[in-house]
Design an enzyme around this catalytic site. Structure first.
Site, PDB file in Angstrom:
ATOM      1  N   LYS A  79     -23.228 -29.595 -43.511  1.00 37.63           N
ATOM      2  CA  LYS A  79     -22.764 -28.939 -44.734  1.00 37.63           C
ATOM      3  C   LYS A  79     -21.236 -28.913 -44.729  1.00 37.63           C
ATOM      4  O   LYS A  79     -20.625 -28.639 -43.683  1.00 37.63           O
ATOM      5  CB  LYS A  79     -23.339 -27.532 -44.799  1.00 37.63           C
ATOM      6  CG  LYS A  79     -23.040 -26.765 -46.067  1.00 37.63           C
ATOM      7  CD  LYS A  79     -23.768 -25.427 -46.046  1.00 37.63           C
ATOM      8  CE  LYS A  79     -23.575 -24.610 -47.314  1.00 37.63           C
ATOM      9  NZ  LYS A  79     -24.368 -23.357 -47.293  1.00 37.63           N
ATOM     10  N   SER A 149     -27.138 -22.499 -51.038  1.00 41.31           N
ATOM     11  CA  SER A 149     -25.977 -23.344 -51.225  1.00 41.31           C
ATOM     12  C   SER A 149     -25.999 -24.588 -50.338  1.00 41.31           C
ATOM     13  O   SER A 149     -25.130 -25.443 -50.468  1.00 41.31           O
ATOM     14  CB  SER A 149     -24.708 -22.556 -50.918  1.00 41.31           C
ATOM     15  OG  SER A 149     -24.714 -22.123 -49.556  1.00 41.31           O
ATOM     16  N   SER A 173     -29.428 -19.309 -48.224  1.00 40.09           N
ATOM     17  CA  SER A 173     -28.889 -20.628 -48.574  1.00 40.09           C
ATOM     18  C   SER A 173     -29.360 -21.788 -47.709  1.00 40.09           C
ATOM     19  O   SER A 173     -29.086 -22.944 -48.042  1.00 40.09           O
ATOM     20  CB  SER A 173     -27.361 -20.586 -48.574  1.00 40.09           C
ATOM     21  OG  SER A 173     -26.908 -19.841 -49.678  1.00 40.09           O
TER      22      SER A 173
END
Length: 465
Positions: A79, A149, A173
């Site tokens: 990420k 996310s 997330s």
């Protein structure tokens, strides 16, 4: 089967036996990224040349007898909140467009030490402050949101564009996008995995964890990441741990708590049916289903927002004042709202968290894990803002996405999501298993036994190349 279709466990076995070279595996993943990225938008940065170089080194080391373990030569994604020296860490934001990391994060260091091969950085909702990841499309239906996310990480794994990936989880997330894209996601115990070198959203709620195609894969990644890190003030003083799982297994003696409130309120009938079917299958494996009442359920949302919003605004205070126009409108509104939260409100949220942790500990004394839906619905259509429930009430999509995942962030307990079915449109449904602090082993055991018995694990999304 092309190498990109292998799960981590399958790829590790093939590499370890010398049946598959890390360079062949990495090249297959990079070709898959080239083929599907135009449909998905999962990656911010693809480091193809560096990945092939790392894979070639892994291949030479393994051939020379220097095999490091199951992650050696395995390609993965990170990420884009997680630092790797010499690579941009943009947080998918214009605010950090020119930022290049000077050093590796602790999790990147540990994966590199295990011999894993970095493919690139995956998209996040800007600064992880949202639940849709608008740059990325759902792996099962490009007309629907990826979830957030860690949407880029979930979609990359679901599409065979990463063997595994890391995400972060502040209110859900990792688990939300994992559930919406049909992969496994693990939010570990607060403090078990270091966050040093990771852009924060909310210091007291942030976690780092893996997204994979099977529970066994998640256990392998977790084993490489644990251990105390003095660079993270919240890091638990624990030694590195392994999480071995049997090939399959029964659940005799396992007490599974089934909530009678909160987790099945305002949940789509298809999601509820899939989770209750999974619970019936776990009962068939020997588990005892025990009804439990979730404590302080009415205070979950207020506590989550009371902690997260002011902590996020505090981190962004300087850039919010100097370059507010560089933030996306939805993120800027949330950050500005944080300036309105008083110290008293924040302290009351902290007190509520303390009481909630105590109440959850008492509840988890009665059972080994809690099983519940991960998200109350499947992936929303792009642009959809409201969900209508069968009882006639409505709720914002963002509130619905985080409602069932937030308690594990507030209390810090481990939570695993895994696929348990699909809805009428073929969209994935997730179930989460939550255990006591440091209860990763029991959570993984329960998920792995269900997955093995169902013999339906690691399915790739049908993305056209």
């Amino acid at each position: 089967m092309p190498p990109f279709e292998l799960t981590l466990t399958q790829a590790a076995a093939a590499v370890g036996e010398g049946e598959l070279s890390p360079l062949e595996l990495t090249s297959s993943l990079l070709e898959r990224i080239d083929a599907v990225e135009k449909h998905l938008g999962a990656y911010v940065t693809v480091a193809g040349e560096a990945a092939r170089g790392s894979a070639a080194r892994a291949e030479r080391d393994i051939a020379a007898g220097r095999y490091r373990g199951p992650l050696h030569g395995i390609p993965f994604g990170l990420k884009d909140l997680i630092d790797v020296a010499g690579m941009p860490t943009t947080a998918s934001s214009r605010v950090r467009a020119a930022h290049v990391a000077q050093a590796d994060s602790t999790v990147a260091t540990r994966l590199f030490e295990a011999g894993a091969v970095l493919l690139g950085k995956t998209h996040t909702h800007e600064f992880a402050y949202g639940l849709t990841t608008p740059q990325t499309r759902n792996a099962w239906d490009p007309g629907r949101v990826a979830g957030g996310s860690s949407g880029g990480s979930a979609v990359a794994v679901a599409a065979g564009a990463a063997t595994f990936a890391l995400g972060t989880d502040t209110g859900g997330s990792i688990r939300v996008p994992a559930a919406l894209n049909g992969v496994v996601g693990l939010k570990p115990t607060y403090g078990l995995i270091s966050r040093h070198g990771v852009v924060p959203l909310s210091w007291s709620l942030d976690h780092v964890g893996p997204l994979t195609r099977t529970v066994q894969d998640a256990a392998l990644v977790l084993s490489a990441l644990t251990g105390h890190d003095p660079e993270d003030p919240a890091s638990l003083r624990t030694d590195p741990r392994d999480y071995p799982l049997p090939r399959d297994g029964d659940l005799k003696g396992l007490r599974i708590g089934v909530p009678v409130n909160y987790y099945f309120d305002r949940v789509s009938p298809e999601v509820e049916a899939a989770v209750r079917s999974a619970l019936a299958q776990m009962s068939d494996l020997g588990a005892d289903l025990v009804e439990v009442e979730i404590p302080m359920a009415l205070y979950v949302q207020a506590t989550q927002w009371g902690l997260m919003v002011p902590e996020a605004t505090a981190y962004h205070e300087r850039t919010l004042r100097s370059v507010p126009e560089l933030y996306a409108p939805d993120v800027r509104v949330l950050l500005e709202a944080g300036e309105l939260v008083s110290a008293g409100d924040y302290l009351r949220a902290q007190r509520a968290r303390t009481l909630m942790r105590q109440a959850w500990a008492a509840m988890l004394d009665r059972v080994d894990v809690i099983a519940a839906p991960t998200v109350p619905m499947t992936a929303a259509k792009t642009g959809q803002e409201v969900v209508e429930w069968p009882d006639g009430t409505t709720e914002s999509v963002s509130d619905a996405y985080v409602r069932l995942s937030a308690p594990a962030n507030i209390t810090g307990v481990p939570a695993l999501t895994l696929p348990v079915g699909r809805d009428h449109a073929g969209l994935p449904i997730g179930m989460q298993l939550m255990g006591p602090p440091m209860g990763e082993a029991v959570v993984l055991r329960a998920g792995h036994a269900y997955e093995a018995a169902r013999n339906h694990r690691g399915a790739l999304a049908p993305v056209a190349a």
